[in-house]
Design a protein around this motif. Structure first.
Motif, PDB file in Angstrom:
ATOM      1  N   UNK A   6       0.790  -1.113   0.110  1.00  0.00           N
ATOM      2  CA  UNK A   6      -0.187   0.061  -0.012  1.00  0.00           C
ATOM      3  C   UNK A   6       0.740   1.268   0.044  1.00  0.00           C
ATOM      4  N   UNK A   7       0.720   2.274  -0.927  1.00  0.00           N
ATOM      5  CA  UNK A   7       1.521   3.318  -1.026  1.00  0.00           C
ATOM      6  C   UNK A   7       0.585   4.678  -1.039  1.00  0.00           C
ATOM      7  N   UNK A   8       1.147   5.704  -0.748  1.00  0.00           N
ATOM      8  CA  UNK A   8       0.707   7.049  -0.760  1.00  0.00           C
ATOM      9  C   UNK A   8       1.524   7.999  -0.980  1.00  0.00           C
ATOM     10  N   UNK A   9       0.995   9.068  -1.604  1.00  0.00           N
ATOM     11  CA  UNK A   9       1.850  10.302  -2.032  1.00  0.00           C
ATOM     12  C   UNK A   9       1.701  11.432  -1.210  1.00  0.00           C
ATOM     13  N   UNK A  10       0.472  11.355  -0.447  1.00  0.00           N
ATOM     14  CA  UNK A  10       0.282  12.456   0.608  1.00  0.00           C
ATOM     15  C   UNK A  10      -0.077  11.930   1.776  1.00  0.00           C
ATOM     16  N   UNK A  21      -1.950  15.000   9.976  1.00  0.00           N
ATOM     17  CA  UNK A  21      -1.188  15.930  10.231  1.00  0.00           C
ATOM     18  C   UNK A  21      -1.781  16.475  11.464  1.00  0.00           C
ATOM     19  N   UNK A  22      -2.786  16.210  11.945  1.00  0.00           N
ATOM     20  CA  UNK A  22      -3.513  17.007  13.099  1.00  0.00           C
ATOM     21  C   UNK A  22      -3.789  15.903  13.846  1.00  0.00           C
ATOM     22  N   UNK A  23      -2.995  14.631  13.873  1.00  0.00           N
ATOM     23  CA  UNK A  23      -3.404  13.764  14.869  1.00  0.00           C
ATOM     24  C   UNK A  23      -2.263  13.311  15.845  1.00  0.00           C
ATOM     25  N   UNK A  24      -2.512  13.185  17.216  1.00  0.00           N
ATOM     26  CA  UNK A  24      -1.392  12.950  18.036  1.00  0.00           C
ATOM     27  C   UNK A  24      -0.499  11.739  17.787  1.00  0.00           C
ATOM     28  N   UNK A  25      -1.284  10.727  17.062  1.00  0.00           N
ATOM     29  CA  UNK A  25      -0.238   9.596  17.093  1.00  0.00           C
ATOM     30  C   UNK A  25       0.734   9.707  15.822  1.00  0.00           C
ATOM     31  N   UNK A  26       0.363  10.656  15.018  1.00  0.00           N
ATOM     32  CA  UNK A  26       1.269  10.893  13.658  1.00  0.00           C
ATOM     33  C   UNK A  26       2.091  11.805  14.285  1.00  0.00           C
ATOM     34  N   UNK A  27       1.667  12.956  14.844  1.00  0.00           N
ATOM     35  CA  UNK A  27       2.689  13.841  15.441  1.00  0.00           C
ATOM     36  C   UNK A  27       3.873  13.110  16.233  1.00  0.00           C
ATOM     37  N   UNK A  28       3.410  12.141  17.060  1.00  0.00           N
ATOM     38  CA  UNK A  28       4.612  11.424  17.985  1.00  0.00           C
ATOM     39  C   UNK A  28       5.269  10.566  17.288  1.00  0.00           C
ATOM     40  N   UNK A  32       0.901   3.862  12.138  1.00  0.00           N
ATOM     41  CA  UNK A  32       1.147   3.082  11.080  1.00  0.00           C
ATOM     42  C   UNK A  32       0.148   3.147   9.922  1.00  0.00           C
ATOM     43  N   UNK A  33      -0.676   4.158   9.893  1.00  0.00           N
ATOM     44  CA  UNK A  33      -1.554   4.396   9.035  1.00  0.00           C
ATOM     45  C   UNK A  33      -1.272   4.468   7.689  1.00  0.00           C
ATOM     46  N   UNK A  34      -1.612   5.390   6.908  1.00  0.00           N
ATOM     47  CA  UNK A  34      -1.546   5.476   5.406  1.00  0.00           C
ATOM     48  C   UNK A  34      -0.244   5.925   4.816  1.00  0.00           C
ATOM     49  N   UNK A  35       0.861   5.432   5.556  1.00  0.00           N
ATOM     50  CA  UNK A  35       2.074   5.824   5.163  1.00  0.00           C
ATOM     51  C   UNK A  35       2.681   4.952   3.912  1.00  0.00           C
ATOM     52  N   UNK A  36       3.511   5.451   3.147  1.00  0.00           N
ATOM     53  CA  UNK A  36       4.070   4.829   2.026  1.00  0.00           C
ATOM     54  C   UNK A  36       4.693   3.458   2.455  1.00  0.00           C
ATOM     55  N   UNK A  37       4.462   2.658   1.696  1.00  0.00           N
ATOM     56  CA  UNK A  37       5.190   1.213   2.202  1.00  0.00           C
ATOM     57  C   UNK A  37       4.412   0.623   3.357  1.00  0.00           C
ATOM     58  N   UNK A  38       3.489   1.131   3.942  1.00  0.00           N
ATOM     59  CA  UNK A  38       2.739   0.487   5.181  1.00  0.00           C
ATOM     60  C   UNK A  38       2.110  -0.647   4.793  1.00  0.00           C
ATOM     61  N   UNK A  39       2.068  -1.601   5.798  1.00  0.00           N
ATOM     62  CA  UNK A  39       1.219  -2.578   5.422  1.00  0.00           C
ATOM     63  C   UNK A  39      -0.102  -2.426   6.413  1.00  0.00           C
ATOM     64  N   UNK A  40      -0.621  -1.477   6.480  1.00  0.00           N
ATOM     65  CA  UNK A  40      -1.826  -1.036   7.021  1.00  0.00           C
ATOM     66  C   UNK A  40      -2.991  -1.661   6.465  1.00  0.00           C
ATOM     67  N   UNK A  54      -6.244   0.939  -8.066  1.00  0.00           N
ATOM     68  CA  UNK A  54      -5.199   1.334  -8.875  1.00  0.00           C
ATOM     69  C   UNK A  54      -4.125   2.291  -7.855  1.00  0.00           C
ATOM     70  N   UNK A  55      -4.206   2.084  -6.612  1.00  0.00           N
ATOM     71  CA  UNK A  55      -3.615   2.797  -5.588  1.00  0.00           C
ATOM     72  C   UNK A  55      -3.846   4.556  -5.579  1.00  0.00           C
ATOM     73  N   UNK A  56      -5.195   4.505  -5.718  1.00  0.00           N
ATOM     74  CA  UNK A  56      -5.723   5.729  -5.633  1.00  0.00           C
ATOM     75  C   UNK A  56      -5.149   6.626  -4.258  1.00  0.00           C
ATOM     76  N   UNK A  57      -5.102   7.834  -4.237  1.00  0.00           N
ATOM     77  CA  UNK A  57      -4.499   8.591  -3.071  1.00  0.00           C
ATOM     78  C   UNK A  57      -5.716   8.776  -2.208  1.00  0.00           C
ATOM     79  N   UNK A  58      -6.911   8.973  -2.741  1.00  0.00           N
ATOM     80  CA  UNK A  58      -8.095   9.638  -2.055  1.00  0.00           C
ATOM     81  C   UNK A  58      -9.402   8.947  -2.558  1.00  0.00           C
ATOM     82  N   UNK A  59     -10.069   8.383  -1.509  1.00  0.00           N
ATOM     83  CA  UNK A  59     -11.452   7.990  -1.832  1.00  0.00           C
ATOM     84  C   UNK A  59     -12.254   8.637  -3.111  1.00  0.00           C
ATOM     85  N   UNK A  60     -12.161   9.817  -2.780  1.00  0.00           N
ATOM     86  CA  UNK A  60     -12.882  10.827  -3.812  1.00  0.00           C
ATOM     87  C   UNK A  60     -12.685  10.422  -5.190  1.00  0.00           C
TER      88      UNK A  60
END
Length: 181
Positions: A6-10, A21-28, A32-40, A54-60
């Protein structure tokens, strides 16, 4: 289940509409969420769907959006509020992802300032929630006022003042600054 990575660009805004970017877990650095190469994709119902489309970046970006996965999505919280998840996804779609990311960078700057100047080491979740749910103009106004009024206060006083100011504004806007679990 697919074996593709699973890969993401943003990383500021998640695949499903959370403001990472506004999540305490991300800041800390504990997300293990939507990070590039994550196995989430092993725990997230959105990641395998992204891979299949097709590895879309956003559901919309998907022609099936919004799908059944969005039913009741805003009823639960983790360490980040899910209340605006669908609303923010729609906002990003309508204003364009680059404009939405720009707004998120402004919010991240506001959050960074709150954490640096007003956090007495136990306000990070509250500040993340406030910045996630409140509008940029309100946050800027509150910060500008607080910067002048809190100059001679110690950190605990500044933190308490900021919490009260954010809560007061949020109440006027019908926003509850508490996580629902």
């Amino acid at each position: 289940m697919t074996s593709k990575k699973f890969k993401r660009n943003g990383l500021l805004f998640s695949l499903c509409g959370l403001n990472c970017s506004l999540c305490p877990m991300f800041i800390r650095g504990r997300c293990s969420g939507c990070r590039e190469g994550s196995t989430c994709y092993m725990i997230c119902e959105f990641a395998p769907c992204s891979i299949e489309h097709g590895n879309i970046d956003y559901c919309f970006e998907c022609e099936e959006y919004p799908c059944k996965k969005y039913e009741g999505i805003d009823l639960h919280d983790s360490l980040i509020s899910h209340r605006n998840q669908l609303k923010d996804m729609e906002k990003a779609k309508a204003m364009g992802i680059e404009n939405y990311r720009a707004e998120q960078r402004v919010k991240k700057g506001i959050l960074d300032k709150l954490l640096k100047e007003y956090d007495n080491s136990n306000m990070d979740v509250f500040f993340c929630l406030a910045v996630n749910l409140m509008e940029v103009d309100d946050l800027k106004r509150i910060l500008d006022e607080a910067d002048g009024l809190t100059k001679n206060m110690n950190l605990d006083e500044k933190s308490s003042f900021m919490k009260d100011s954010l809560n007061e504004c949020a109440q006027k806007r019908n926003i509850t600054l508490k996580l629902r679990h």
